[in-house]
Design a protein around this motif. Structure first.
Motif, PDB file in Angstrom:
ATOM      1  N   ASP A   1       0.950  -1.025  -0.133  1.00 27.36           N
ATOM      2  CA  ASP A   1       0.135  -0.230  -0.308  1.00 27.36           C
ATOM      3  C   ASP A   1       0.894   1.442  -0.644  1.00 27.36           C
ATOM      4  OD1 ASP A   1      -2.798  -0.931  -0.044  1.00 27.36           O
ATOM      5  OD2 ASP A   1      -1.753  -2.078   2.677  1.00 27.36           O
ATOM      6  N   ILE A   2       1.881   1.393   0.831  1.00 26.16           N
ATOM      7  CA  ILE A   2       2.785   2.463   1.395  1.00 26.16           C
ATOM      8  C   ILE A   2       4.370   1.472   0.585  1.00 26.16           C
ATOM      9  CG2 ILE A   2       3.516   4.226   1.713  1.00 26.16           C
ATOM     10  CD1 ILE A   2       1.153   4.372   3.808  1.00 26.16           C
ATOM     11  N   ALA A   3       5.238   2.264   0.190  1.00 27.83           N
ATOM     12  CA  ALA A   3       6.715   2.122  -0.056  1.00 27.83           C
ATOM     13  C   ALA A   3       7.628   2.966  -0.165  1.00 27.83           C
ATOM     14  CB  ALA A   3       7.507   1.475  -1.579  1.00 27.83           C
ATOM     15  N   VAL A   4       8.725   2.922   0.951  1.00 27.26           N
ATOM     16  CA  VAL A   4       9.595   4.444   1.405  1.00 27.26           C
ATOM     17  C   VAL A   4      10.743   3.220   1.280  1.00 27.26           C
ATOM     18  CG1 VAL A   4      10.335   5.485   3.362  1.00 27.26           C
ATOM     19  CG2 VAL A   4       8.352   4.757   3.424  1.00 27.26           C
ATOM     20  N   ALA A   5      11.710   3.792   0.025  1.00 23.06           N
ATOM     21  CA  ALA A   5      12.741   3.706   0.277  1.00 23.06           C
ATOM     22  C   ALA A   5      13.809   3.812   0.234  1.00 23.06           C
ATOM     23  CB  ALA A   5      12.853   3.263  -1.768  1.00 23.06           C
ATOM     24  N   SER A   6      15.369   3.855   0.152  1.00 19.85           N
ATOM     25  CA  SER A   6      16.096   4.921   0.265  1.00 19.85           C
ATOM     26  C   SER A   6      16.735   5.632  -0.944  1.00 19.85           C
ATOM     27  CB  SER A   6      17.496   3.939   0.839  1.00 19.85           C
ATOM     28  OG  SER A   6      18.010   2.613  -0.158  1.00 19.85           O
ATOM     29  N   GLU A   7      17.489   6.730  -0.652  1.00 20.74           N
ATOM     30  CA  GLU A   7      17.669   6.831  -1.999  1.00 20.74           C
ATOM     31  C   GLU A   7      18.751   5.969  -3.178  1.00 20.74           C
ATOM     32  OE1 GLU A   7      19.602  10.414  -0.965  1.00 20.74           O
ATOM     33  OE2 GLU A   7      21.275   9.667   0.275  1.00 20.74           O
ATOM     34  N   ARG A   8      19.503   5.109  -3.057  1.00 17.28           N
ATOM     35  CA  ARG A   8      19.658   4.013  -3.558  1.00 17.28           C
ATOM     36  C   ARG A   8      19.059   3.460  -4.233  1.00 17.28           C
ATOM     37  NH1 ARG A   8      26.195   4.273  -0.818  1.00 17.28           N
ATOM     38  NH2 ARG A   8      26.576   6.739  -0.583  1.00 17.28           N
ATOM     39  N   SER A   9      18.060   2.435  -4.155  1.00 16.62           N
ATOM     40  CA  SER A   9      17.491   1.867  -4.436  1.00 16.62           C
ATOM     41  C   SER A   9      17.237   1.210  -5.619  1.00 16.62           C
ATOM     42  CB  SER A   9      16.510   1.570  -3.511  1.00 16.62           C
ATOM     43  OG  SER A   9      16.650   1.237  -2.477  1.00 16.62           O
ATOM     44  N   THR A  10      17.681   0.795  -6.244  1.00 14.61           N
ATOM     45  CA  THR A  10      16.830   0.417  -7.601  1.00 14.61           C
ATOM     46  C   THR A  10      15.364  -0.628  -8.014  1.00 14.61           C
ATOM     47  OG1 THR A  10      18.676  -1.003  -7.931  1.00 14.61           O
ATOM     48  CG2 THR A  10      19.093   1.001  -8.329  1.00 14.61           C
ATOM     49  N   PHE A  11      14.944  -0.283  -9.373  1.00 14.20           N
ATOM     50  CA  PHE A  11      13.870  -1.526  -9.242  1.00 14.20           C
ATOM     51  C   PHE A  11      14.294  -1.629 -10.938  1.00 14.20           C
ATOM     52  CE2 PHE A  11      13.029   1.889  -5.854  1.00 14.20           C
ATOM     53  CZ  PHE A  11      12.286   1.419  -5.038  1.00 14.20           C
ATOM     54  N   ALA A  12      13.791  -2.589 -11.127  1.00 12.09           N
ATOM     55  CA  ALA A  12      13.667  -3.488 -12.504  1.00 12.09           C
ATOM     56  C   ALA A  12      12.612  -4.569 -12.904  1.00 12.09           C
ATOM     57  CB  ALA A  12      14.925  -3.725 -12.858  1.00 12.09           C
ATOM     58  N   THR A  13      12.484  -5.194 -13.625  1.00 12.92           N
ATOM     59  CA  THR A  13      11.688  -5.705 -14.320  1.00 12.92           C
ATOM     60  C   THR A  13      12.696  -6.509 -15.634  1.00 12.92           C
ATOM     61  OG1 THR A  13      10.368  -4.605 -15.921  1.00 12.92           O
ATOM     62  CG2 THR A  13       9.317  -5.616 -13.509  1.00 12.92           C
ATOM     63  N   PRO A  14      13.509  -7.545 -15.302  1.00 17.26           N
ATOM     64  CA  PRO A  14      14.775  -7.656 -16.117  1.00 17.26           C
ATOM     65  C   PRO A  14      14.709  -9.244 -16.705  1.00 17.26           C
ATOM     66  CG  PRO A  14      15.896  -8.319 -14.074  1.00 17.26           C
ATOM     67  CD  PRO A  14      14.335  -6.789 -13.630  1.00 17.26           C
ATOM     68  N   GLY A  15      13.656  -9.404 -16.313  1.00 14.88           N
ATOM     69  CA  GLY A  15      13.371 -11.124 -16.958  1.00 14.88           C
ATOM     70  C   GLY A  15      13.749 -10.902 -18.252  1.00 14.88           C
ATOM     71  N   VAL A  16      13.205 -10.714 -19.168  1.00 21.34           N
ATOM     72  CA  VAL A  16      12.819 -10.064 -20.471  1.00 21.34           C
ATOM     73  C   VAL A  16      14.585 -10.505 -21.173  1.00 21.34           C
ATOM     74  CG1 VAL A  16      13.684  -7.632 -20.514  1.00 21.34           C
ATOM     75  CG2 VAL A  16      12.532  -9.193 -22.922  1.00 21.34           C
ATOM     76  N   ASN A  17      16.022 -10.276 -19.963  1.00 24.19           N
ATOM     77  CA  ASN A  17      17.066 -10.416 -20.162  1.00 24.19           C
ATOM     78  C   ASN A  17      17.107 -11.369 -20.462  1.00 24.19           C
ATOM     79  OD1 ASN A  17      16.987  -7.419 -21.095  1.00 24.19           O
ATOM     80  ND2 ASN A  17      17.682  -7.081 -18.676  1.00 24.19           N
ATOM     81  N   VAL A  18      16.585 -12.505 -19.415  1.00 21.72           N
ATOM     82  CA  VAL A  18      16.918 -13.665 -19.737  1.00 21.72           C
ATOM     83  C   VAL A  18      16.334 -15.160 -19.645  1.00 21.72           C
ATOM     84  CG1 VAL A  18      18.186 -13.792 -17.249  1.00 21.72           C
ATOM     85  CG2 VAL A  18      15.855 -13.676 -17.594  1.00 21.72           C
ATOM     86  N   GLY A  19      15.171 -14.506 -20.696  1.00 25.00           N
ATOM     87  CA  GLY A  19      13.988 -15.006 -21.607  1.00 25.00           C
ATOM     88  C   GLY A  19      12.843 -15.635 -20.525  1.00 25.00           C
TER      89      GLY A  19
END
Length: 294
Positions: free
Chosen positions: A149-167
């Motif tokens: 419902d809520i997300a608090v992230a540190s400033e160095r966090s990253t987010f990705a959906t890299p599945g396409v790169n491994v098929g």
């Protein structure tokens, strides 16, 4: 909790999956638990605890996370849940070793169905669920963040959906992410696998706040404590209604929200809040579903 939310939660608790589909992780002195559950002053903390495997959402991890969420979920002392992780990776997503041909189609179905059910449970839970993100959140790990419902992230966090790169296209993460960020942002993430920064995630609505790593815990706990100041049944009613109306057209959404506002006023806590405001005092919540009137 509204009737609809209660029904969905009940359905989740009695899923048709066979018990073998939910592998129960047994911890020993040499194998620490995959998740850690702590609760104090209404705040439940669930910590993903497998940093050596980048907190991968294996079937066992999903089972442990599910159990930690469901335990005493209807206890009025539980007001909010925080999901965080140990290590530099919040979660790398599914354990790819579970997704080889050796496991077979039925097992693969179990993994994705279990993950989808946990994400749905988070949104159907009668209390707010907050993601406290430090580090990398990819694939189903990013899906977990998007489902909260809520997300608090540190400033160095990253987010990705890299599945396409491994098929393996991130189709199930796309369900949650596509409902959290604009369509074209979601499609770029899904088609390219390119990570986005915490600030980009904030800009597009994947996270609620971005803070320095040293203030991450403080900010997350501040939000959780603020939630605890409100009436549990009022929050539960509001959360269920928000989720329901977001899936409806405008006119149906207003009809839903109107009915819920009336139901809210019928709660004893709804009337207590109004009286407290008029009388210029702090409300004293019952935190029960007791009615003030029909």
């Amino acid at each position: 909790m509204s009737q609809t939310a209660a029904l969905r939660l009940t359905r989740f608790c009695v899923r048709r999956l066979s018990p073998s589909c939910w592998s129960r992780a047994v911890s020993t002195p040499s194998t620490p638990p995959l998740t850690i559950r702590e609760q104090e002053d209404g705040i439940r903390r669930i910590i993903l605890n497998n940093p050596k495997k980048r907190n991968a959402l294996s079937l066992a991890m999903l089972s442990s996370l599910r159990e930690d969420i469901l335990t005493d979920i209807d206890d009025k002392d539980l007001r909010v849940i925080i999901i965080s992780a140990r290590g530099s990776v919040f979660s790398s997503g599914h354990d790819l070793k579970e997704l080889t041909s050796a496991h077979g189609r039925d097992y693969h179905t179990s993994v994705f169905q279990a993950c989808s059910e946990v994400m749905t449970l988070i949104q159907d839970a009668p209390v707010p669920v907050i993601a406290m993100v430090k580090g990398i959140a990819t694939a189903a790990g990013c899906q977990l963040v998007a489902s909260c419902d809520i997300a608090v992230a540190s400033e160095r966090s990253t987010f990705a959906t890299p599945g396409v790169n491994v098929g393996l296209f991130c189709s199930t993460p796309g369900v949650a992410i596509g409902r959290a960020v604009p369509r074209k942002v979601a499609m770029e993430m899904l088609f390219t696998g390119r990570p986005i920064t915490a600030q980009e995630a904030l800009l597009h609505g994947l996270v609620s706040k971005v803070v320095s790593e040293e203030h991450l815990e403080e900010e997350t706990m501040s939000i959780a404590r603020r939630v605890c100041e409100s009436s549990r049944p009022v929050v539960a009613l509001g959360k269920a209604a928000f989720q329901r109306q977001m899936a409806q057209g405008r006119d149906a959404a207003y009809a839903t929200a109107t009915a819920v506002m009336v139901d809210n006023l019928a709660l004893r806590d709804g009337q207590e809040g109004i009286r407290a405001f008029i009388e210029k005092r702090r409300p004293v919540w019952t935190n029960s579903n007791e009615k003030a009137h029909d």
